[in-house]
Design a protein around this motif. Structure first.
Motif, PDB file in Angstrom:
ATOM      1  N   LEU A 256       0.807  -1.226   0.000  1.00  0.00           N
ATOM      2  CA  LEU A 256       0.000   0.000   0.000  1.00  0.00           C
ATOM      3  C   LEU A 256       0.839   1.275   0.000  1.00  0.00           C
ATOM      4  N   PRO A 257       1.918   1.373   0.785  1.00  0.00           N
ATOM      5  CA  PRO A 257       2.721   2.606   0.729  1.00  0.00           C
ATOM      6  C   PRO A 257       3.271   2.907  -0.656  1.00  0.00           C
ATOM      7  N   TYR A 258       3.643   1.860  -1.405  1.00  0.00           N
ATOM      8  CA  TYR A 258       4.134   2.079  -2.771  1.00  0.00           C
ATOM      9  C   TYR A 258       3.027   2.644  -3.652  1.00  0.00           C
ATOM     10  N   LEU A 259       1.828   2.084  -3.530  1.00  0.00           N
ATOM     11  CA  LEU A 259       0.719   2.518  -4.371  1.00  0.00           C
ATOM     12  C   LEU A 259       0.244   3.921  -3.991  1.00  0.00           C
ATOM     13  N   PHE A 260       0.104   4.172  -2.683  1.00  0.00           N
ATOM     14  CA  PHE A 260      -0.404   5.465  -2.232  1.00  0.00           C
ATOM     15  C   PHE A 260       0.561   6.608  -2.536  1.00  0.00           C
ATOM     16  N   SER A 261       1.856   6.304  -2.487  1.00  0.00           N
ATOM     17  CA  SER A 261       2.858   7.346  -2.744  1.00  0.00           C
ATOM     18  C   SER A 261       3.105   7.560  -4.231  1.00  0.00           C
ATOM     19  N   GLY A 262       2.694   6.599  -5.040  1.00  0.00           N
ATOM     20  CA  GLY A 262       2.960   6.681  -6.468  1.00  0.00           C
ATOM     21  C   GLY A 262       4.355   6.267  -6.857  1.00  0.00           C
ATOM     22  N   VAL A 263       5.164   5.823  -5.890  1.00  0.00           N
ATOM     23  CA  VAL A 263       6.517   5.349  -6.200  1.00  0.00           C
ATOM     24  C   VAL A 263       6.446   4.150  -7.138  1.00  0.00           C
ATOM     25  N   ILE A 264       5.512   3.246  -6.870  1.00  0.00           N
ATOM     26  CA  ILE A 264       5.246   2.105  -7.754  1.00  0.00           C
ATOM     27  C   ILE A 264       3.741   2.101  -7.993  1.00  0.00           C
ATOM     28  N   PRO A 265       3.279   2.635  -9.100  1.00  0.00           N
ATOM     29  CA  PRO A 265       1.844   2.877  -9.277  1.00  0.00           C
ATOM     30  C   PRO A 265       1.022   1.682  -9.742  1.00  0.00           C
ATOM     31  N   THR A 266       1.644   0.584 -10.173  1.00  0.00           N
ATOM     32  CA  THR A 266       0.896  -0.540 -10.721  1.00  0.00           C
ATOM     33  C   THR A 266       0.970  -1.750  -9.793  1.00  0.00           C
ATOM     34  N   PHE A 267      -0.078  -2.580  -9.796  1.00  0.00           N
ATOM     35  CA  PHE A 267      -0.172  -3.701  -8.876  1.00  0.00           C
ATOM     36  C   PHE A 267       0.912  -4.765  -9.086  1.00  0.00           C
ATOM     37  N   PRO A 268       1.180  -5.232 -10.302  1.00  0.00           N
ATOM     38  CA  PRO A 268       2.216  -6.267 -10.442  1.00  0.00           C
ATOM     39  C   PRO A 268       3.562  -5.824  -9.899  1.00  0.00           C
ATOM     40  N   GLU A 269       3.955  -4.565 -10.182  1.00  0.00           N
ATOM     41  CA  GLU A 269       5.242  -4.065  -9.705  1.00  0.00           C
ATOM     42  C   GLU A 269       5.234  -3.896  -8.181  1.00  0.00           C
ATOM     43  N   ALA A 270       4.124  -3.389  -7.638  1.00  0.00           N
ATOM     44  CA  ALA A 270       4.035  -3.197  -6.186  1.00  0.00           C
ATOM     45  C   ALA A 270       4.057  -4.535  -5.464  1.00  0.00           C
ATOM     46  N   ILE A 271       3.358  -5.512  -6.008  1.00  0.00           N
ATOM     47  CA  ILE A 271       3.376  -6.854  -5.414  1.00  0.00           C
ATOM     48  C   ILE A 271       4.782  -7.431  -5.470  1.00  0.00           C
ATOM     49  N   PHE A 272       5.431  -7.306  -6.635  1.00  0.00           N
ATOM     50  CA  PHE A 272       6.782  -7.846  -6.795  1.00  0.00           C
ATOM     51  C   PHE A 272       7.744  -7.230  -5.787  1.00  0.00           C
TER      52      PHE A 272
END
Length: 482
Positions: free
Chosen positions: A86-102
């Protein structure tokens, strides 16, 4: 039949712990003038999710059996990944689910593979959380939670067995909760010591915190694009020492801290671990110095020492491009992706103790052929290894090899070239980080398609939980009523 009530209760505690840990990154965001809301909001949602799970009533006295233990471990990792991204997604550092999950799975499993192409420009609070995910997964947050199970009226021996790596189950204390506390006391203590060492040697406080967290977790996430190669030689030597210690069985570390060195030296795994590192350092140093035309013997020694320890312990820090040294050394480095350090450490991989059991039993098989009527037991650390353990080790090795081969073929079918498919599969299954091919020590996983990232994320979890814990859920025996 599986009782999901204690499963939900334990997951609730884990999500609450993860949420609170997220908030520890808020001071970094505030100090560096960044927006703390991504961490605040992600932590709040994690706590809320944990609170909802905690509302599921669990009658006192219902124990966690093996089935519930395995369910808790697997579902906890899934829950922690879902919360941790969630921190990656909320911050926009990693905006996509596959990359954030990885990125989250790579952190939680202490693999260290990353999709971030420019680490140094990322928000400090997010980088701290990225490092903290590795520290959480290093020993296994499950072991931490086992220490507080008595407060919940839940027994944790099955849970510890499902999470603890390696074929042995040495305990420091008869009570499993006391064992977990001692393990975490060592883990936290060494992390704190390393922080002060790195700070004293010239790292700033922020980088010292991050590298202390990821080194003791044998994770390998760095705050620099060039990883450990950006730091001074003396800092690299400090990282080598603590990476090596992180790869030692924590039971052995505990005995050494208690001054029981005679018991420490009985560990055949520790001897093999030390000997392998020593021999490879000598071989690599000579080869790197003479074959590559290096002019600095000390740097050849340091780069060789650093990369060998980093790969064996599956830490994944990089100080040099080992794939540029020579083809023979690259092959050896690829083999090291399968080695692993000691069982009961924070490292991934197969573990040296399994290789010892395999090699010893294979050698004794020659004696059994010559003397078929003789009883030739396999001994490790002076004790006879039971046949059940030997079978488990051999089955594990064969299953590990099968998963690697099938996974590599699937990656090739998805479009990866031969070397990259082998490297990506080996480093993901072994939780190492860098591999060979286009996922080598100076490369990145960002270019991989989303479906391959999701596939490798699953492989990382299977490798971190040592195969059986995950795959047993897909067998019909697990779901039978009795």
């Amino acid at each position: 039949m599986i009782n999901f009530r204690p499963v939900a209760r334990v997951i609730a505690i884990l999500l609450a712990v993860v949420g609170v840990m997220m908030w520890t990154g808020v001071p970094f965001s505030v100090y560096y003038g960044e927006d703390p809301m991504p961490l605040l909001l992600a932590g709040a949602l994690s706590l809320l999710s944990g609170g909802i799970c905690f509302l599921i009533k669990n009658p006192q006295g219902i124990p966690i059996r093996k089935r519930e233990g395995y369910m808790i471990v697997v579902l906890s990792w899934v829950s922690m990944v879902a919360s941790g991204m969630l921190p990656y997604l909320f911050s926009g550092v990693i905006p996509t689910f596959p990359e954030a999950i990885f990125e989250t799975v790579s952190g939680m499993t202490t693999t260290g593979a990353s999709v971030l192409t420019d680490i140094e420009i990322q928000p400090k609070g997010i980088l701290y959380w990225r490092s903290l995910t590795q520290w959480i997964g290093g020993m296994g947050i499950i072991v931490l939670t086992v220490a507080i199970f008595p407060l919940l009226g839940i027994g944790g021996i099955e849970l510890f067995a499902a999470e603890a790596p390696g074929p042995t189950s040495d305990k420091l204390h008869p009570r499993i909760s006391e064992t977990a506390k001692r393990l975490w006391f060592i883990y936290v203590g060494l992390t704190a010591v390393l922080f002060f060492v790195l700070w004293a040697l010239g790292m700033n406080k922020f980088e010292a915190v991050n590298h202390a967290l990821t080194t003791m977790a044998t994770g390998g996430f760095s705050t620099r694009n060039a990883s450990a190669g950006d730091f001074s030689p003396v800092i690299q030597y400090a990282l080598i020492l603590f990476m090596f210690l992180a790869g030692v069985n924590y039971t052995v570390l505990y005995l050494s801290f208690k001054g029981r060195f005679s018991d420490v030296w009985k560990s055949e795994e520790l001897k093999a671990y030390s000997l392998v590192v020593l021999l490879l350092v000598v071989l690599f140093t000579v080869r790197v110095y003479y074959a590559t035309g290096a002019t600095d013997l000390e740097q050849s020694f340091r780069d060789s020492f650093f990369q060998i320890v980093s790969l064996i312990t599956t830490t994944g820090f990089v100080s040099a491009d080992y794939t540029s040294w020579s083809t023979s050394l690259t092959i050896i480095c690829f083999v090291l992706l399968f080695l692993g350090a000691c069982a009961g450490s924070t490292s991934g991989g197969i573990k040296i103790i399994r290789h010892l059991v395999f090699l010893k039993n294979s050698y004794l098989e020659f004696k059994r052929i010559v003397h078929p009527a003789a009883i030739v037991p396999l001994r490790l650390n002076g004790e006879i290894v039971q046949g059940r353990v030997i079978n488990h080790v051999f089955n594990f090795l064969l299953l590990y090899l099968l998963i690697f081969v099938v996974g590599s073929v699937l990656l090739a079918a998805m479009g990866l070239d031969f070397r990259t498919a082998l490297g990506a599969m080996a480093t993901s299954l072994g939780n190492v980080g860098p591999g060979i091919g286009k996922v080598g020590p100076v490369d990145n996983f960002a270019w991989l398609p989303g479906h391959i990232k999701l596939f490798l994320s699953g492989i990382m979890i299977i490798g971190r939980l040592e195969i059986y814990t995950v795959l047993v859920l897909f067998t019909p025996f697990f779901w039978r009523l009795n």
